[in-house]
Motif scaffolding. Structure first.
Motif, PDB file in Angstrom:
ATOM      1  N   TYR A   1       0.850  -1.187   0.000  1.00 50.21           N
ATOM      2  CA  TYR A   1       0.000   0.000   0.000  1.00 50.21           C
ATOM      3  C   TYR A   1       0.889   1.242   0.000  1.00 50.21           C
ATOM      4  O   TYR A   1       1.736   1.409   0.880  1.00 50.21           O
ATOM      5  N   GLU A   2       0.696   2.076  -1.003  1.00 47.52           N
ATOM      6  CA  GLU A   2       1.518   3.283  -1.192  1.00 47.52           C
ATOM      7  C   GLU A   2       0.613   4.517  -1.250  1.00 47.52           C
ATOM      8  O   GLU A   2      -0.315   4.570  -2.051  1.00 47.52           O
ATOM      9  N   LYS A   3       0.903   5.495  -0.400  1.00 46.70           N
ATOM     10  CA  LYS A   3       0.051   6.681  -0.321  1.00 46.70           C
ATOM     11  C   LYS A   3       0.177   7.592  -1.535  1.00 46.70           C
ATOM     12  O   LYS A   3      -0.749   8.338  -1.855  1.00 46.70           O
ATOM     13  N   ASN A   4       1.330   7.577  -2.211  1.00 43.10           N
ATOM     14  CA  ASN A   4       1.527   8.440  -3.371  1.00 43.10           C
ATOM     15  C   ASN A   4       0.923   7.827  -4.632  1.00 43.10           C
ATOM     16  O   ASN A   4       0.579   6.636  -4.657  1.00 43.10           O
ATOM     17  N   GLU A   5       0.846   8.613  -5.679  1.00 37.39           N
ATOM     18  CA  GLU A   5       0.324   8.113  -6.945  1.00 37.39           C
ATOM     19  C   GLU A   5       1.364   7.343  -7.733  1.00 37.39           C
ATOM     20  O   GLU A   5       1.039   6.723  -8.751  1.00 37.39           O
ATOM     21  N   GLU A   6       2.602   7.392  -7.285  1.00 36.65           N
ATOM     22  CA  GLU A   6       3.687   6.681  -7.945  1.00 36.65           C
ATOM     23  C   GLU A   6       4.562   5.978  -6.918  1.00 36.65           C
ATOM     24  O   GLU A   6       4.460   6.224  -5.717  1.00 36.65           O
ATOM     25  N   VAL A   7       5.463   5.110  -7.405  1.00 37.44           N
ATOM     26  CA  VAL A   7       6.410   4.420  -6.545  1.00 37.44           C
ATOM     27  C   VAL A   7       7.644   5.299  -6.333  1.00 37.44           C
ATOM     28  O   VAL A   7       7.719   6.406  -6.826  1.00 37.44           O
ATOM     29  N   ALA A   8       8.597   4.790  -5.586  1.00 35.49           N
ATOM     30  CA  ALA A   8       9.910   5.405  -5.344  1.00 35.49           C
ATOM     31  C   ALA A   8       9.934   6.360  -4.170  1.00 35.49           C
ATOM     32  O   ALA A   8      10.968   6.977  -3.896  1.00 35.49           O
ATOM     33  N   GLY A   9       8.836   6.507  -3.445  1.00 33.88           N
ATOM     34  CA  GLY A   9       8.844   7.217  -2.176  1.00 33.88           C
ATOM     35  C   GLY A   9       9.397   8.620  -2.235  1.00 33.88           C
ATOM     36  O   GLY A   9       8.898   9.487  -2.956  1.00 33.88           O
ATOM     37  N   THR A  10      10.467   8.848  -1.486  1.00 34.49           N
ATOM     38  CA  THR A  10      11.035  10.196  -1.363  1.00 34.49           C
ATOM     39  C   THR A  10      11.486  10.751  -2.705  1.00 34.49           C
ATOM     40  O   THR A  10      11.501  11.971  -2.903  1.00 34.49           O
ATOM     41  N   TRP A  11      11.849   9.859  -3.637  1.00 29.01           N
ATOM     42  CA  TRP A  11      12.334  10.340  -4.933  1.00 29.01           C
ATOM     43  C   TRP A  11      11.187  10.681  -5.886  1.00 29.01           C
ATOM     44  O   TRP A  11      11.415  11.257  -6.940  1.00 29.01           O
ATOM     45  N   TRP A  12       9.971  10.346  -5.503  1.00 28.65           N
ATOM     46  CA  TRP A  12       8.799  10.851  -6.205  1.00 28.65           C
ATOM     47  C   TRP A  12       8.313  12.133  -5.535  1.00 28.65           C
ATOM     48  O   TRP A  12       7.902  13.087  -6.203  1.00 28.65           O
ATOM     49  N   GLU A  13       8.392  12.191  -4.229  1.00 34.05           N
ATOM     50  CA  GLU A  13       7.836  13.313  -3.481  1.00 34.05           C
ATOM     51  C   GLU A  13       8.673  14.585  -3.620  1.00 34.05           C
ATOM     52  O   GLU A  13       8.125  15.685  -3.702  1.00 34.05           O
ATOM     53  N   ASN A  14       9.989  14.449  -3.597  1.00 33.32           N
ATOM     54  CA  ASN A  14      10.842  15.627  -3.531  1.00 33.32           C
ATOM     55  C   ASN A  14      11.215  16.113  -4.934  1.00 33.32           C
ATOM     56  O   ASN A  14      11.944  15.439  -5.664  1.00 33.32           O
ATOM     57  N   LYS A  15      10.729  17.317  -5.247  1.00 37.98           N
ATOM     58  CA  LYS A  15      10.953  17.892  -6.576  1.00 37.98           C
ATOM     59  C   LYS A  15      11.431  19.337  -6.486  1.00 37.98           C
ATOM     60  O   LYS A  15      11.314  20.100  -7.437  1.00 37.98           O
TER      61      LYS A  15
END
Length: 589
Positions: free
Chosen positions: A59-73
């Motif tokens: 179960y992943e809260k974001n719309e994509e995988v990779a965690g912090t590397w998806w969140e931090n832009k």
């Protein structure tokens, strides 16, 4: 001591199945993994590779995988670990663009990894775990998940719960009064709004941690002015030999096509990373020499007496997380950059009121103020006694070797308290944790284990050993660090008492004597119907142990280690040093 339990109705069929099956019969195991970041994806890969009769849901809260590397832009977001060593040991990437890769490129690595190995079939994105409760009758967890797509709650159940939610993912605003009063544009680096145009603006930047250090040199050329608010010193200097470098087409070609070139490069970097642990021990030659080198580098780059006095720490190098800080120090002296050193007393409608009595008005206020690094689960986790692990770990989290919690059975965690998050190569440590979990799940699957959890007395012993060891390290110096719950004088809760190689060896086997194990019925039910698995496989060699020579495994730890580490094949490790041609930077998430 492990004890016997009367079998519950839900488990009777499993006992009957075992009675009629060969030794080590593999029962179906349901695992829920929380988070599809690097750790969660690796868990799925390992489980898929090693097991057949297993059911995995991530179960992943974001719309994509990779965690912090998806969140931090945020602008300049990158990893301060050499990119070729921010990969799994078995999954190299020959075409990294530079020594320090940006977040988008790292996201692509983990995204490609998930697609290459078919891991997305396990992932349910935009599904956030909000609660997990132990069911004593079934010996597993009832898990409540918020379906963010439809804004409804769903229920699931698992035999084993794996928390791969990570540490650096629960961002937070700074605890500064009046933040809600600010009338300009308010941003947080971990919740970046890419639609905001900073061009020509007067930007305020709060924080000089890793995020702030990356943001400043990236935005400086484009803004009218930056006022950066810094409240404490930190060591910042790219390490000699591994400064930022864009790989040439020829280098990328050689990494792809020249046999052994990439492997040797990765090994050289990893050897350097693993050769620096003495940096973190007080008064070692490595610590003293490297600190002197870093101070010299900082002075040369700053070239400003006021900033030198304010920004260069008087505590040991490595007490706080190190960062290469590409172009950060040089940017502090640019004409459109102003440094305000001290505390922000409050945020006003226009900007920041500081302890120097001045109010600094800014158009945009960027908070590079980090994450909740308390190690508490991001959701209520209720154990057999009814206690919530969030409450238990609210003051000082105490785990078993960074992978489990006492009194919370069938619960495993990646990067838990006191694991090697800053001791050396971090992805190597995550792989080690995943392999340890595979050994645990194998034992659980092939034996009639109902529940397992580390004993409290064992964890107390580990914490006592850890606390004594930390007195010898620079981490115990009086610096404020998230290694110590953002306090200057507190137990070191984020780091392992040793090197990464030390951790890998410590986790090489499961110490079942450290666990309280309860069985479903007779603990020897795993012996089954008297047949081996081999006898029921008509394609197997039923005399596999008959050989011409003794080529079997070694049983002594020393012999196993010599074979695994290729002892005797290296001649230059004694010369690996943090300072000099072979020095390497400290890796971080």
């Amino acid at each position: 001591m492990a004890d016997f339990l009367v079998p519950s109705p839900a488990r009777v069929s499993d006992l009957e199945r075992r009675a009629n099956a060969p030794i080590h019969s593999e029962r179906r195991v349901k695992v829920i993994c929380i988070g599809a970041g690097a750790s969660g994806l690796l868990f799925a890969y390992k489980a898929q590779r090693h097991f057949r009769n297993i059911d995995i849901t991530i179960y992943e809260k974001n719309e994509e995988v990779a965690g912090t590397w998806w969140e931090n832009k945020y602008p300049g977001c990158a990893c301060d670990v050499p990119s070729h060593n921010y990969t799994w040991s078995f999954e190299p990437k020959p075409d990294w663009s530079a020594v320090y890769a940006g977040s988008g490129e790292i996201f692509n690595y983990f995204d490609t990894f998930s697609r290459k190995h078919g891991l997305r079939k396990y992932c349910r994105t935009r599904h956030q775990v909000v609660k997990a409760v132990w069911d004593n009758s079934r010996a597993g967890y009832h898990v409540t998940i918020l379906d963010l797509n439809n804004n409804i709650h769903i229920e699931d159940y698992c035999d084993i719960l794996v928390n791969a939610g990570g540490i650096l993912n629960a961002w937070r605003w700074p605890a500064i009064p009046g933040l809600e009063k600010y009338k300009g544009t308010l941003l947080h680096t971990a919740n970046w709004d890419p639609s905001v145009d900073l061009t020509g603006k007067h930007v305020g930047l709060i924080g000089n941690g890793s995020s702030g250090i990356q943001v400043l040199p990236t935005i400086q050329p484009h803004v009218k002015k930056v006022t950066t608010f810094i409240r404490e010193p930190t060591y910042v200097s790219p390490v000699q030999g591994l400064e930022q470098h864009v790989f040439t087409p020829q280098e990328r070609h050689d990494f792809t096509n020249k046999p052994g070139a990439l492997l040797q490069y990765r090994k050289d970097v990893e050897t350097g990373l693993n050769g620096q642990f003495s940096l973190f021990l007080k008064n070692t030659k490595t610590q003293n020499d490297t600190r002197a080198y870093m101070i010299q580098q900082m002075k040369e780059k700053i070239n400003d007496k006021f900033l030198e006095e304010k920004l260069i720490p008087d505590w040991s190098l490595g007490c706080r997380r190190l960062t290469p800080g590409v172009n950060y120090l040089e940017t502090l002296t640019k004409s459109n950059v102003s440094v305000v050193y001290g505390e922000i007393q409050e945020v006003t409608a226009q900007g920041c009121l500081c302890d120097d009595g001045n109010e600094y008005s800014v158009d945009v206020l960027i908070c590079a103020t980090g994450f909740d690094t308390t190690f508490k689960p991001r959701f209520p986790l209720i154990g057999p006694s009814g206690e919530n692990l969030q409450d238990i770990w609210s003051k000082e989290p105490k785990s078993y070797l960074g992978v489990a919690a006492p009194d919370f059975p069938n619960y495993l965690v990646f990067l838990g308290p006191n694991c090697p998050i800053g001791n050396g190569p971090v992805l190597s440590a995550i792989e080690c944790q995943a392999d340890w979990m595979m050994r645990v799940i194998d034992r659980y699957q092939t034996h009639n284990i109902q529940r397992f959890a580390p004993k409290m007395e064992v964890v107390d012993n580990f914490i006592k050993f850890k606390d004594e060891f930390m007195k010898k390290t620079v981490w115990a110096d009086p610096c404020r660090s998230w290694y110590k719950a953002n306090q200057a004088d507190a137990p070191v809760t984020a780091l392992w008492p040793g090197s990464t190689l030390h951790y890998i060896e410590a986790m090489g086997e499961v110490r079942w004597e450290d666990f309280d194990v309860k069985y479903n019925g007779n603990r020897f039910a795993w012996l089954g119907n008297g047949y081996s698995q081999c006898e029921l496989d008509y394609t197997a060699d039923w005399a596999y142990y008959i050989r011409d020579a003794d080529d079997g495994e070694y049983f002594s730890r020393a012999k196993k280690r010599e074979i695994a580490t290729k002892s005797g094949t290296m001649s230059n490790n004694a010369g690996v040093s943090f300072v000099g041609a072979q020095e390497q930077p400290q890796p971080h998430l």
